[in-house]
Design an enzyme around this catalytic site. Structure first.
Site, PDB file in Angstrom:
ATOM      1  N   ASP B  11       7.169  11.159  -1.966  1.00 14.30           N
ATOM      2  CA  ASP B  11       6.796  10.024  -2.807  1.00 14.30           C
ATOM      3  C   ASP B  11       7.925   9.023  -2.684  1.00 14.30           C
ATOM      4  OD1 ASP B  11       4.545  11.326  -3.548  1.00 14.30           O
ATOM      5  OD2 ASP B  11       5.205  11.849  -5.562  1.00 14.30           O
ATOM      6  N   ASP B 130      -7.845  12.044  -5.963  1.00  7.68           N
ATOM      7  CA  ASP B 130      -7.141  12.625  -7.103  1.00  7.68           C
ATOM      8  C   ASP B 130      -8.213  13.086  -8.086  1.00  7.68           C
ATOM      9  OD1 ASP B 130      -4.763  11.924  -5.944  1.00  7.68           O
ATOM     10  OD2 ASP B 130      -4.459  10.114  -7.145  1.00  7.68           O
TER      11      ASP B 130
END
Lengths: 217, 262
Positions: B11, B130
């Site tokens: 990330d 997601d």
């Protein structure tokens, strides 16, 4: 000079970077004259067979590529750069360059396999029966371009179609994905792989280096 | 034999690797180029960068990170986060990415998947999903059935779209792969959502990357066997050296999972 043909598709930078890593400069171009003058032509390609052929045609490069291959200039095809060397594909109605007899087929869903064939898979080195003048190999028949690359080494693949050469003797490696298919072919000045040496870490870089050395570049 | 892939995910916020829990509480975890190099050495099969930079002005930092990474490692690199149009994709590919991952832009405009696949090929279009489990009372009483819904904007917005249906749709539109993150499991370290992973993997013909919840090597084994995942992703587990990719791969190989050992 090594040229990488720019058909407006795919990640050419990663191919160029891989050559740079083994100490070779390249130019990325779609200029006919530059391609004809180069000492090694690389044709990478991702996307579809039809799109690749259409782009070559649009850039007036179909004949150029055919020419350099027939006059014996070293040629490296990657992924679609392998597939379009054949007569035709099950992907679309477009004809290929027809350098090799045979066609490009789609993996069958029947075998319960994920398509695209994506990830790392082994290559099985083929022993060639051709004389050394056509395919440079050692006494055991192992091709020189696979020097120091062990049998069953891993390479990175991403494709939904595979080539089926009529002349089985040009098959340099096979790979199993439900069936055994030709994962690279080698004949005289032509070497073309279904896998991506530029994305296959150490083995891939070694293979590129071997081929560059083999062609005297 | 095609091997199962181990994919570390980085990330990235303003050019630095960060990691949080359930999409929150970010902490610094290093320079992305250096971290990527380390993973490559350890035997990572691919690497994913997820750009979570909120400020638009600082978005360009990811391009530099991708460029520098592509000069140093020769395994596939996927970049996601903030990719909204064909121009963004081209920029990433030009910088050296091999695939791009899209989520919010795909949900808001499914035609974008089709356009991206036609322009650059399905092989470089990863759709990130997601998903979070939902329980309807009716289902609990009558016929209990697990359901998951899709979230966008980094897990902040519920769309009400069924995750399995969405997976089938993105496949039809030309996605080459699905990156499936369980929001319930993400950051918990108590295992991947095996039910969700299997449901999606069985519903589509394209490869599925399991993500969210990896805490120990056994979790990867579960994802590949019961979960039927084609690849498994983890972030903090690798970042903080709680588990090395090398050890994980050796373990999986001993358990009979097809793995690339290098």
């Amino acid at each position: 000079m090594i040229t990488i043909i720019d058909c407006g598709m795919g990640n050419l930078r990663s191919v160029a970077k891989a050559f740079e890593h083994i100490g070779k400069k390249t130019i990325i171009t779609s200029d006919r004259k530059k391609i004809l003058k180069s000492s090694l032509v690389v044709l990478p390609g991702v996307g579809s067979f039809t799109a690749a052929m259409t782009n070559l045609k649009k850039l007036n490069l179909t004949e150029t590529v055919k020419n350099i291959i027939t006059v014996g200039k070293p040629f490296l095809g990657l992924c679609l750069g392998l597939q379009i060397l054949f007569e035709k594909s099950e992907e679309g109605n477009c004809l290929g360059l027809g350098i090799f007899h045979g066609k490009v087929r789609k993996f069958s869903y029947k075998r319960n396999l994920k398509i695209p064939h994506m990830g790392w898979n082994n290559i099985k080195l083929q022993i060639t029966n051709y004389p050394s003048t056509l395919m440079s190999h050692d006494r055991t028949g192992k091709l020189q371009i696979f020097k120091d690359i062990p049998d069953n080494s891993f390479f990175y693949f991403v494709h939904s179609y595979y080539v089926e050469p009529k002349d089985k003797k040009i098959i340099a490696t096979t790979t199993n994905y439900g069936i055994n298919f030709a994962s690279s072919v080698f004949y005289k000045n032509i070497f073309a792989t279904q896998f991506h040496p530029e994305k296959s870490q150490k083995n891939g870089l070694k293979l590129l280096k071997n081929y560059v050395d083999y062609t005297g570049n | 034999m095609l091997t199962k892939r181990i994919i570390p995910c980085l990330d990235i916020d303003k050019g630095r690797v960060v990691k949080g829990t359930k999409f929150l509480n970010l902490r610094d975890a290093g320079n992305p180029v250096e971290v990527a190099k380390r993973y490559d050495k350890e035997g990572a099969d691919e690497i994913i960068f997820l750009d979570i930079t909120a400020s638009y002005q600082k978005r360009k930092t990811i391009i530099d990170v991708v460029k520098k990474t592509a000069e140093n490692i020769f395994i596939p690199l996927t970049v996601g986060g903030g990719i909204r149009n064909l121009h963004d994709i081209r920029e990433m590919l030009k910088a050296g990415a091999d695939k791009i991952s899209i989520n919010t832009a795909a949900v808001e405009n499914p035609e974008f998947i089709d356009a991206a696949a036609k322009k650059f090929g399905s092989q470089c279009v990863v759709v990130a999903i997601d998903a979070k489990q939902v329980r309807s009372k009716k289902n609990l009483i009558n016929n209990f059935q697990l359901k998951w819904e899709v979230y966008t904007y980094g897990g902040r917005k519920l769309t009400g779209i069924d995750a399995v249906k969405w997976a089938k749709k993105v496949e039809k539109l030309g996605a080459g792969e699905i990156l499936l993150t369980s929001m319930d499991k993400d950051g918990t370290k108590n295992g991947y959502d095996i039910e969700l992973t299997r449901k999606i993997s069985e519903a589509v013909k394209i490869p599925v990357i399991a993500s969210g919840g990896a805490g120990k090597k056994e979790h990867f084994y579960e994802a590949f066997t019961n979960g039927k995942a084609d690849a498994a992703l983890a972030a903090s587990l690798f970042h903080y050296k709680e588990l090395s990719i090398k050890k994980l791969k050796r373990y999986l190989s001993q358990k009979g999972v097809a793995i690339r050992i290098c």
